[in-house]
Write a protein that holds these residues in place. Structure first.
Motif, PDB file in Angstrom:
ATOM      1  N   ASN A  79      32.105  61.180  40.091  1.00 44.00           N
ATOM      2  CA  ASN A  79      30.786  60.920  39.524  1.00 44.00           C
ATOM      3  C   ASN A  79      30.689  61.361  38.065  1.00 44.00           C
ATOM      4  O   ASN A  79      31.448  62.220  37.612  1.00 44.00           O
ATOM      5  CB  ASN A  79      29.720  61.659  40.336  1.00 44.00           C
ATOM      6  CG  ASN A  79      29.698  61.244  41.778  1.00 44.00           C
ATOM      7  OD1 ASN A  79      29.772  60.056  42.097  1.00 44.00           O
ATOM      8  ND2 ASN A  79      29.613  62.210  42.672  1.00 44.00           N
ATOM      9  N   LEU A  80      29.731  60.768  37.366  1.00 41.21           N
ATOM     10  CA  LEU A  80      29.402  61.187  36.003  1.00 41.21           C
ATOM     11  C   LEU A  80      27.888  61.313  35.920  1.00 41.21           C
ATOM     12  O   LEU A  80      27.180  60.308  35.932  1.00 41.21           O
ATOM     13  CB  LEU A  80      29.914  60.188  34.969  1.00 41.21           C
ATOM     14  CG  LEU A  80      29.704  60.595  33.511  1.00 41.21           C
ATOM     15  CD1 LEU A  80      30.582  61.790  33.155  1.00 41.21           C
ATOM     16  CD2 LEU A  80      29.983  59.428  32.563  1.00 41.21           C
ATOM     17  N   GLN A  81      27.391  62.543  35.864  1.00 45.75           N
ATOM     18  CA  GLN A  81      25.965  62.794  35.695  1.00 45.75           C
ATOM     19  C   GLN A  81      25.669  62.828  34.210  1.00 45.75           C
ATOM     20  O   GLN A  81      26.260  63.620  33.476  1.00 45.75           O
ATOM     21  CB  GLN A  81      25.576  64.123  36.345  1.00 45.75           C
ATOM     22  CG  GLN A  81      24.117  64.487  36.173  1.00 45.75           C
ATOM     23  CD  GLN A  81      23.186  63.556  36.916  1.00 45.75           C
ATOM     24  OE1 GLN A  81      23.456  63.158  38.039  1.00 45.75           O
ATOM     25  NE2 GLN A  81      22.078  63.195  36.278  1.00 45.75           N
ATOM     26  N   MET A  82      24.749  61.971  33.778  1.00 42.62           N
ATOM     27  CA  MET A  82      24.420  61.858  32.361  1.00 42.62           C
ATOM     28  C   MET A  82      22.965  62.230  32.160  1.00 42.62           C
ATOM     29  O   MET A  82      22.069  61.553  32.674  1.00 42.62           O
ATOM     30  CB  MET A  82      24.686  60.427  31.876  1.00 42.62           C
ATOM     31  CG  MET A  82      26.091  59.940  32.160  1.00 42.62           C
ATOM     32  SD  MET A  82      26.436  58.323  31.442  1.00 42.62           S
ATOM     33  CE  MET A  82      25.296  57.303  32.351  1.00 42.62           C
ATOM     34  N   ASN A  83      22.727  63.304  31.440  1.00 39.48           N
ATOM     35  CA  ASN A  83      21.381  63.782  31.141  1.00 39.48           C
ATOM     36  C   ASN A  83      21.094  63.694  29.648  1.00 39.48           C
ATOM     37  O   ASN A  83      22.022  63.566  28.838  1.00 39.48           O
ATOM     38  CB  ASN A  83      21.226  65.233  31.615  1.00 39.48           C
ATOM     39  CG  ASN A  83      21.410  65.395  33.100  1.00 39.48           C
ATOM     40  OD1 ASN A  83      21.082  64.505  33.886  1.00 39.48           O
ATOM     41  ND2 ASN A  83      21.932  66.543  33.507  1.00 39.48           N
ATOM     42  N   SER A  84      19.840  63.784  29.301  1.00 41.12           N
ATOM     43  CA  SER A  84      19.416  63.746  27.889  1.00 41.12           C
ATOM     44  C   SER A  84      20.064  62.574  27.163  1.00 41.12           C
ATOM     45  O   SER A  84      20.625  62.728  26.058  1.00 41.12           O
ATOM     46  CB  SER A  84      19.775  65.064  27.196  1.00 41.12           C
ATOM     47  OG  SER A  84      19.166  66.159  27.850  1.00 41.12           O
ATOM     48  N   LEU A  85      19.984  61.414  27.760  1.00 43.13           N
ATOM     49  CA  LEU A  85      20.648  60.246  27.200  1.00 43.13           C
ATOM     50  C   LEU A  85      20.041  59.840  25.859  1.00 43.13           C
ATOM     51  O   LEU A  85      18.830  59.999  25.626  1.00 43.13           O
ATOM     52  CB  LEU A  85      20.572  59.087  28.182  1.00 43.13           C
ATOM     53  CG  LEU A  85      21.570  59.191  29.351  1.00 43.13           C
ATOM     54  CD1 LEU A  85      21.160  58.299  30.506  1.00 43.13           C
ATOM     55  CD2 LEU A  85      22.971  58.830  28.864  1.00 43.13           C
ATOM     56  N   LYS A  86      20.910  59.323  24.992  1.00 43.57           N
ATOM     57  CA  LYS A  86      20.527  58.900  23.657  1.00 43.57           C
ATOM     58  C   LYS A  86      20.856  57.413  23.490  1.00 43.57           C
ATOM     59  O   LYS A  86      21.756  56.902  24.175  1.00 43.57           O
ATOM     60  CB  LYS A  86      21.300  59.706  22.612  1.00 43.57           C
ATOM     61  CG  LYS A  86      21.164  61.209  22.734  1.00 43.57           C
ATOM     62  CD  LYS A  86      22.059  61.921  21.730  1.00 43.57           C
ATOM     63  CE  LYS A  86      21.940  63.432  21.862  1.00 43.57           C
ATOM     64  NZ  LYS A  86      22.820  64.136  20.885  1.00 43.57           N
TER      65      LYS A  86
END
Length: 113
Positions: A79-86
């Motif tokens: 998995n790849l958890q992506m937060n605070s995406l830009k």
């Protein structure tokens, strides 16, 4: 033939989160080194994050502190958890078997400003 299938991409507003999953058709893929890469329009494919068979992780400077790569609850998922995406995270994201050099078909991530 062994395959990698990504899922979880989509459209999200800046500051939001997405979780990508990569499912391998054979567990031998996911228990070895795996990576997530991305390619934005007009740019070369670049490394996002990798995880070794022993769980050691590595991240591109641009995503450090915001993205987390991990192995899923099943033996054949990464998995790849992506937060605070830009907005600059907008790209097609690809899963990759580092050992066998096999790529998934990619999943689109679009971050709106």
């Amino acid at each position: 033939q062994a395959q990698l299938v990504e899922s979880g991409g989509g459209l999200v507003q800046a500051g939001g989160s997405l979780r990508l999953s990569c499912t391998a058709s054979r567990s031998i893929f996911s228990i070895n080194a795996m990576g997530w890469y991305r390619q934005a329009p007009g740019k070369q494919r670049e490394l996002v994050a990798t995880i070794t068979g022993g769980g050691v992780t590595n991240y591109a400077d641009s995503v450090t502190g915001r993205f987390t790569i991990s192995r899923g609850n099943t033996r054949n998922t990464v998995n790849l958890q992506m937060n605070s995406l830009k907005p600059e995270d907008t790209a097609i994201y690809y899963c990759h078997s580092e050992l066998f050099d096999v790529w998934g078909q990619g999943t689109q991530v679009t971050v709106s400003s």
